[in-house]
Design an enzyme around this catalytic site. Sequence first.
Site, PDB file in Angstrom:
ATOM      1  N   ASN A 128       0.827  -1.201   0.000  1.00  0.00           N
ATOM      2  CA  ASN A 128       0.000   0.000   0.000  1.00  0.00           C
ATOM      3  C   ASN A 128       0.868   1.260   0.000  1.00  0.00           C
ATOM      4  O   ASN A 128       2.083   1.201  -0.122  1.00  0.00           O
ATOM      5  CB  ASN A 128      -0.948  -0.011   1.201  1.00  0.00           C
ATOM      6  CG  ASN A 128      -2.297   0.617   0.889  1.00  0.00           C
ATOM      7  OD1 ASN A 128      -2.365   1.676   0.277  1.00  0.00           O
ATOM      8  ND2 ASN A 128      -3.371  -0.036   1.303  1.00  0.00           N
ATOM      9  N   HIS A 158      23.453   1.109  12.914  1.00  0.00           N
ATOM     10  CA  HIS A 158      24.728   1.782  13.105  1.00  0.00           C
ATOM     11  C   HIS A 158      25.266   1.506  14.506  1.00  0.00           C
ATOM     12  O   HIS A 158      24.502   1.329  15.453  1.00  0.00           O
ATOM     13  CB  HIS A 158      24.564   3.299  12.933  1.00  0.00           C
ATOM     14  CG  HIS A 158      24.160   3.711  11.554  1.00  0.00           C
ATOM     15  ND1 HIS A 158      25.073   4.087  10.606  1.00  0.00           N
ATOM     16  CD2 HIS A 158      22.945   3.791  10.964  1.00  0.00           C
ATOM     17  CE1 HIS A 158      24.445   4.404   9.484  1.00  0.00           C
ATOM     18  NE2 HIS A 158      23.147   4.236   9.681  1.00  0.00           N
ATOM     19  N   ALA A 199      -1.278  -3.233  13.554  1.00  0.00           N
ATOM     20  CA  ALA A 199      -0.945  -1.839  13.251  1.00  0.00           C
ATOM     21  C   ALA A 199      -0.086  -1.236  14.362  1.00  0.00           C
ATOM     22  O   ALA A 199      -0.367  -1.424  15.554  1.00  0.00           O
ATOM     23  CB  ALA A 199      -2.218  -1.025  13.066  1.00  0.00           C
TER      24      ALA A 199
END
Length: 240
Positions: A128, A158, A199
Amino acid sequence: MTTCFKARLEQIAERLDNIGEAEVLQDVLAILDAPRLSLDFLCHLRLYAETLPRAEDCPLTPTQRHLHFLWDAFDKLPLSLIVPFAIPLRRLIAHRLFGACGSAFTAEENLRFNFGPLLRVGAGVFINRNVFLDTKGGVSLGDGVALAEDVRVFTHSHGEASHIERTYAPVVVGDYAKVYSGAVLLPGVTVGRQAIVAAGALVTHDVPENMVVAGRPATVLRERRSEGRHGEELEHIWLF
């Protein structure tokens, strides 16, 4: 699909095999009604990904560079909003740019990635709007996978003592898994087959097959309510 859309797609498809030539890229941009760029600009273009350390290990060919430029440039054009044209065009580019791309691939606007050849996509994958895939360490999406709006996938990190120190680890999303809006997958995780990431979840560890995870960091909530269905029976069918 209207005759107008079909004709333009056919014209572009005929040219994509020679897209490494700046003149051909210029021609394709004209077919897309894009603002004209001079051959001098196109001959000297470089992508942001080519400024990254990983570019030394995964140098882009002229063809890959132009395909990636075309992918990003297309999303700045009005034609990118016309679904019957935009979805097939992105498929044409993906089949030539990605490390692998299965049939019926669907990508909405603003899918961003840094190294297309390090992205592998199975059949029937749906992505999406506004998804970012940090492919520097490799990203693989299995058959029938869905990534909802604003999903972020990271494959590098990192060092804390030195930002220059970088580590890379691939992310794998198994067949028929779904990753819902705003979720983040961190380097090295595998989302198991038919799993669901809720979500807003922050996935820091592997997700077991057929499980639903949620939270920050994500933890297992329960088993997916698949009602005995598996694979294609789950009907992960997106648009067309």
